[in-house]
Structures are given as C-alpha cells and as structure tokens.
Write a protein that holds these residues in place. Structure first.
Motif: not given
Ligand SMILES: [Zn+2]
Length: 258
Positions: A127-132, A154-161, A163-174, A210-213
């Motif tokens: 799975p993969l998600a664009f999370v802005g 909202s974060l709890n909702r994402i946490a229910q996906w 765990v293999s979900t790839r999370l594509c966030a919109a900033h390199e703030y890591t 992307p990171t993963t959940l």
C-alpha cells in the motif's frame, strides 16, 4: 509503475507516478519540476491530486492546467484549478490504480490524504499513501487551521493503515524532525538506527521518503503517544495528563519552538 519524488523549492517533494507514457503528480507547488520530468521521460500528465490549499502545494496548477486534465482536491477547501472536488470515502481511479480519499484535517481544515490499498499494481503491491503535510518522517504537520484533537485523530487514522504502507509526505523535514524525536525518546534504539539511515541517505543526496508506517510507529513520537517514555517527556513539557490527546498536544506545542 514508477514512483518519483521531484524536489521543489527548498524542501518540498512533488510526487509523480508514471507508467512510461502517462503521469500523475501530487501537490505541484511549482510547475517547472513537473514540466522538466514530463519532458525528460516523454510523459503526458493525465491527473493531478491535491491534498490541501497551501501555495507550496498548488502554486503550479495554473501553469499545468488543460481542459482534459482532471485535478482532484479537497471539496472542503476553495482551490482554484481543482476540477474534481473529493471528500472522505471517495475513490480516485487512475490507470487502474485505486486511491481512497481520507479526511485528515488538522494542518488545514480540509486536508485530505490519498490511500492506495493495492499500491502501484500487481508487481508493486505494498500500500502507498500521499499524506501531504499531515505526517512527515519523525514528525507531523503544524496545526494551522484545525484543532489539536482533529490532528491527533487524523494521525490515529493513518496509524490504522497496514504497517507496510509507504507514506509519501510532501517535505524533506526528516533530519530536523528526528532531532526532536530524540529529545523526546533518547533511549529509542530504533530511532537511533533510523537517524543513521537517514543521515546516510541525505549525505548521498537521496530523499528519506517514502517512509513506511512500520518505521513511523517505531520512531515517530506523534504516533507513540501511548508509550510511557513519550508520555513522561510530554508531562515534563506541560501535558496536563497522560491521555494520548494531551500528550499529542504537548508534543506539538513543544516542537513548535524546538
Ligand atoms: Zn501545508
């Protein structure tokens, strides 16, 4: 399908998916990196997804606009150029890929995420998600328009996906997020490992996303509000109690001035 992170501005990524002929982009804050990639790979842009109304996510829409180009965006936000307003539960189909719209309000009032439960097709099915600007690696977006409780939900909702979900966030703030995460949880071994991993990626000029959940559940303090170590750090920074919502709010306020 190919997944690309096109760098834009100082630290944005415009995510692109393409199949060698057609491309979709997410949050084109600037048209130039998109046009360059379309030219370089010989692609036609056939869909745009938008997560929220901020200029660094929508600034390129006008220049990319075409009569036959669908632009999906949050129905709850007024965004010039969006042709297909979508809301929680709606499904966007592009090239046979399925994206489920999730309401993840908090950073902005109408912020949405696009979750692809079947990933990028049979050969790339994680799975993969664009999370802005909702979730970043090691951190989360600032709460500009919504409430702390909304962002926490909202974060709890994402946490229910999965765990293999790839999370594509919109900033390199890591790396800066991870410095904060280490202040919250100095004893987290998975976090120390992730810091080393991400430092090596950045030193090589590569995105940490992307990171993963699974990774985020292990290292991101904003997803770890029920961990004792995170709770006690939050208590030392004005959390009223150890309820996850109080811990989240205290962490978010602490991070604002970190
Ligand atoms: Zn934003």
């Amino acid at each position: 399908m190919n997944l690309l992170a096109l760098p834009a501005f100082a630290d944005n990524y415009i995510w692109m998916i393409h199949n060698g002929a057609e491309a979709m982009v997410v949050d084109p804050g600037d048209a130039a990196p998109v046009s360059d990639a379309l030219k370089r790979y010989g692609l036609k842009l056939t869909a745009i997804l938008v997560t929220h109304h901020h200029g660094d996510h929508v600034g390129g829409l006008a220049a990319l606009q075409r009569d036959d180009l669908p632009v999906y965006g949050p129905a709850a936000e007024a965004i010039g150029g969006v042709t297909q307003p979508v809301a929680d539960g709606d499904i966007v189909i592009w090239q046979g890929l399925r994206f489920v719209v999730h309401d993840v309000a908090g950073h902005t009032r109408g912020h949405i995420a696009y979750f692809a439960p079947d990933g990028l097709g049979a050969t790339d099915a994680a799975p993969l998600a664009f999370v802005g600007d909702t979730l970043f690696s090691g951190g989360c977006g600032r709460v500009f328009e919504g409430t702390m409780d909304q962002m926490h939900r909202s974060l709890n909702r994402i946490a229910q996906w999965p765990v293999s979900t790839r999370l594509c966030a919109a900033h390199e703030y890591t790396l800066s997020n991870l410095r904060f995460a280490q202040a919250v949880e100095p004893g987290n071994a998975a976090l120390a490992q992730h810091v080393a991993h991400c430092e090596a990626l950045r030193a090589a000029g590569l995105p940490t996303l992307p990171t993963t959940l699974a990774t985020e559940l292990a290292i991101n303090p904003f997803l770890r509000c029920t961990e004792a170590a995170v709770q006690s750090a939050a208590r030392a920074h004005d959390a009223a109690d150890t309820a996850p919502a109080s811990v989240f709010a205290a962490l978010r306020l602490w991070k604002n001035t970190f």
